[in-house]
Write a protein that holds these residues in place. Structure first.
Motif, short mmCIF file in Angstrom:
data_model
loop_
_atom_site.label_atom_id
_atom_site.label_comp_id
_atom_site.label_asym_id
_atom_site.label_seq_id
_atom_site.Cartn_x
_atom_site.Cartn_y
_atom_site.Cartn_z
N SER A 7 24.12 -52.74 7.49
CA SER A 7 25.03 -52.05 8.44
C SER A 7 25.42 -52.57 9.91
CB SER A 7 24.88 -50.50 8.74
OG SER A 7 23.82 -50.33 9.20
N ARG A 17 19.39 -48.48 17.22
CA ARG A 17 20.03 -47.66 15.72
C ARG A 17 21.62 -48.32 15.46
NH1 ARG A 17 18.05 -41.56 16.79
NH2 ARG A 17 15.85 -41.99 16.54
N PRO A 19 25.51 -48.46 15.05
CA PRO A 19 26.46 -47.67 15.52
C PRO A 19 26.87 -46.59 14.49
CG PRO A 19 27.12 -50.00 15.59
CD PRO A 19 25.91 -49.73 14.88
N GLY A 20 27.13 -45.33 15.08
CA GLY A 20 27.49 -44.14 14.32
C GLY A 20 26.18 -43.52 13.86
N ALA A 21 25.07 -43.75 14.01
CA ALA A 21 23.70 -43.02 14.05
C ALA A 21 23.43 -42.29 15.00
CB ALA A 21 22.45 -44.01 13.77
N TRP A 24 22.53 -43.60 18.69
CA TRP A 24 22.37 -45.11 18.70
C TRP A 24 22.88 -45.57 20.24
CZ3 TRP A 24 25.63 -48.98 19.77
CH2 TRP A 24 26.94 -48.79 19.96
N GLU A 25 23.76 -44.85 20.92
CA GLU A 25 24.07 -45.52 22.10
C GLU A 25 22.75 -45.44 23.29
OE1 GLU A 25 27.42 -44.34 24.16
OE2 GLU A 25 28.81 -45.13 22.49
N ALA A 115 29.77 -53.44 19.55
CA ALA A 115 29.79 -52.12 19.17
C ALA A 115 30.03 -50.99 20.23
CB ALA A 115 28.46 -51.92 18.86
N GLY A 118 33.66 -50.74 20.80
CA GLY A 118 34.04 -50.07 19.57
C GLY A 118 34.47 -50.92 18.39
N VAL A 120 34.10 -53.03 15.02
CA VAL A 120 33.24 -52.27 13.62
C VAL A 120 32.90 -53.95 13.26
CG1 VAL A 120 33.52 -51.53 11.63
CG2 VAL A 120 34.38 -50.57 13.77
#
Length: 125
Positions: A7, A17, A19-21, A24-25, A115, A118, A120
């Protein structure tokens, strides 16, 4: 840590982690702070803006990589009269390892910063 291989782009740091987990940030910020001198943690602006922290980390890693490359190029000539040959070869090996570590960190900073902006990542087939 989840399997990030499917991913995230190549070079994504294992400690961050995807992105989106969840959080993660937070993992990205922790990893980026690990790349810079400890005193950088005192700058609130870097905590508030992770993308700015990524910029600082990228600059710091790039400077370290250039220093490792310069050391690798010059250590034999500059210290040959002052150190035994085995110490010189060990130093060259250390510069090579540090250069590889820093090059990987630079790639990691690049993809994490993307990431954070933003971007992807889409795997190519």
């Amino acid at each position: 840590m989840p399997d990030v291989g499917a991913s995230v782009p190549p070079g994504w740091p294992e400690q961050v982690r995807p992105p989106g987990a969840p959080d993660w940030e937070h993992t990205a910020v922790a990893w980026l702070f690990d790349l810079v001198p400890p005193d950088y943690r005192a700058h609130e602006v870097l905590r508030r803006y992770p993308l700015l922290l990524a910029r600082f980390a990228g600059d710091h890693v790039a400077a370290g990589l250039e220093a490792a490359r310069a050391g690798w190029r010059t250590v034999r000539v500059e210290l040959a009269d002052h150190l035994p040959p085995d110490a010189i070869e060990a130093a060259v090996t250390a510069y090579e390892r540090e250069g590889a570590r820093l090059a990987a960190a630079a790639r990691g900073v690049e993809v994490v910063a993307g990431a954070l902006r933003g971007e992807v990542w889409v795997p190519r087939l």
